[in-house]
Design an enzyme around this catalytic site. Structure first.
Site, mmCIF file in Angstrom:
data_model
loop_
_atom_site.group_PDB
_atom_site.id
_atom_site.type_symbol
_atom_site.label_atom_id
_atom_site.label_comp_id
_atom_site.label_asym_id
_atom_site.label_seq_id
_atom_site.Cartn_x
_atom_site.Cartn_y
_atom_site.Cartn_z
ATOM 1 N N ASN A 6 0.869 -1.183 0.000
ATOM 2 C CA ASN A 6 0.000 0.000 0.000
ATOM 3 C C ASN A 6 0.904 1.230 0.000
ATOM 4 O OD1 ASN A 6 -1.849 1.992 0.396
ATOM 5 N ND2 ASN A 6 -2.504 1.319 2.437
ATOM 6 N N LYS A 8 0.103 4.298 -0.486
ATOM 7 C CA LYS A 8 -0.562 5.527 0.001
ATOM 8 C C LYS A 8 -0.230 6.704 -0.922
ATOM 9 C CE LYS A 8 -0.414 3.393 4.465
ATOM 10 N NZ LYS A 8 -0.488 3.466 5.891
ATOM 11 N N HIS A 88 -9.994 0.868 3.983
ATOM 12 C CA HIS A 88 -8.753 1.090 4.734
ATOM 13 C C HIS A 88 -9.042 2.053 5.879
ATOM 14 C CE1 HIS A 88 -4.728 2.436 5.792
ATOM 15 N NE2 HIS A 88 -4.279 1.327 5.227
ATOM 16 N N GLU A 90 -7.553 4.509 7.033
ATOM 17 C CA GLU A 90 -7.351 5.934 6.722
ATOM 18 C C GLU A 90 -8.561 6.499 5.966
ATOM 19 O OE1 GLU A 90 -3.441 5.600 4.934
ATOM 20 O OE2 GLU A 90 -2.675 4.968 6.876
ATOM 21 N N GLU A 156 -6.063 -5.255 9.862
ATOM 22 C CA GLU A 156 -5.093 -4.210 10.186
ATOM 23 C C GLU A 156 -5.531 -3.464 11.447
ATOM 24 O OE1 GLU A 156 -2.740 -2.786 6.513
ATOM 25 O OE2 GLU A 156 -4.650 -1.766 6.478
ATOM 26 N N GLY A 162 1.584 2.206 10.678
ATOM 27 C CA GLY A 162 2.570 3.287 10.632
ATOM 28 C C GLY A 162 3.159 3.676 11.976
ATOM 29 N N SER A 198 2.584 -2.093 10.356
ATOM 30 C CA SER A 198 3.988 -2.093 10.792
ATOM 31 C C SER A 198 4.725 -3.416 10.527
ATOM 32 C CB SER A 198 4.105 -1.702 12.264
ATOM 33 O OG SER A 198 3.703 -0.361 12.438
HETATM 34 P P1 PGA Z 1 2.298 0.250 7.476
HETATM 35 O O1 PGA Z 1 0.911 0.479 6.710
HETATM 36 O O2 PGA Z 1 2.886 -1.036 6.990
HETATM 37 O O3 PGA Z 1 3.132 1.438 7.108
HETATM 38 O O4 PGA Z 1 1.980 0.208 8.948
HETATM 39 C C1 PGA Z 1 0.032 -0.589 6.445
HETATM 40 C C2 PGA Z 1 -1.237 -0.105 5.792
HETATM 41 O O5 PGA Z 1 -1.664 1.027 6.053
HETATM 42 O O6 PGA Z 1 -1.861 -0.830 4.998
#
Ligand code: PGA
Length: 234
Positions: A6, A8, A88, A90, A156, A162, A198
């Site tokens: 991903n 982003k 997601h 976000e 997730e 993150g 993460s």
């Molecule tokens: P990350 O993001 O690996 O940076 O924690 C995962 C995601 O948002 O799908």
């Protein structure tokens, strides 16, 4: 295993070209699958290697109409996207996407040959009743589907995205098993389940030992080609 990246809001076209110059030299194992979820699919589909699929990070809730700034499922399919992320955290938390909107998108997608990665997961303050939260998210998202083909779940935890924090390997394993058996008893099918949040070079080996896990959704650690390759190979 599935290694879904991903990206982003990262990467210019030059960054994307540099990534694939390196990544295209890597030959993927037959049992592994890579999809890169990008914000601008056009450039990526033009240069990605053939063993990588390209996905979109979102689709509009409708296929037409006055929705300034949105991209439809037809448009992302036309750009060569084979998959899309839906729900997601976000999108849920920063763009106010509700379970109802997610259900609409999931329903719309069943008319197209585009696979879905449905993202679910609890916030830190929901940890105590996390399974109720996750089951509700899944039930709502699937409530308008008449078929359940081409769906992968990405578990997730919101607090792990993150942050460098993750559940323990055992906790992830327990959650994956619970999600799979919930889906099996509710819908009578097996659905692949990924873990995201993460994932990095330090923890990926341990997480790969989780027998029921089908792969990962990886944000930050997927941006650098050599790091991403090391993750796949770990
Ligand atoms: P990350 O993001 O690996 O940076 O924690 C995962 C995601 O948002 O799908």
């Amino acid at each position: 295993m599935k290694f879904y990246a991903n990206w982003k809001l990262n990467k210019t076209s030059l960054d994307t070209i540099a990534f694939f110059q390196e990544f295209n030299k890597f030959s993927l194992n037959n049992t592994d699958e890579v999809c890169i979820f990008v914000s601008s699919p056009l450039i990526t589909t033009a240069i990605a290697s053939s063993n990588v699929s390209i996905g979109a990070q979102n689709i509009a809730v409708k296929t037409w109409g006055a929705l300034t700034g949105e991209t439809s499922v037809e448009q992302i399919a036309d750009l060569g996207c084979e998959q899309v992320l839906v729900g997601h955290s976000e999108r849920r938390n920063q763009f106010g996407e509700t379970d109802d909107v997610i259900a609409e998108k999931m329903s719309l997608l069943q008319n197209y040959d585009v696979k879905v990665v449905l993202c679910v997961g609890e916030k830190l303050e929901e940890r105590e009743n996390m399974l109720d939260i996750i089951y509700r998210q899944i039930k709502k998202a699937l409530s308008k589907r008449t078929d359940l083909k081409n769906i992968v779940i990405a578990y997730e935890p919101v607090w792990a995205i993150g942050t460098g924090l993750t559940p323990t390997t055992k906790e992830i394993e327990d959650t994956i098993i619970s999600i799979k058996s919930f889906i099996n008893s509710e819908y009578g099918i097996n659905m692949p389940v990924l873990y995201g949040g993460s994932v990095n070079l330090q923890n990926v080996k341990d997480f790969k030992s989780i027998k029921d896990l089908d792969g990962f959704l990886i944000g930050g650690a997927s941006l650098d080609a050599s790091n991403f390759i090391k993750l796949i190979e770990a």
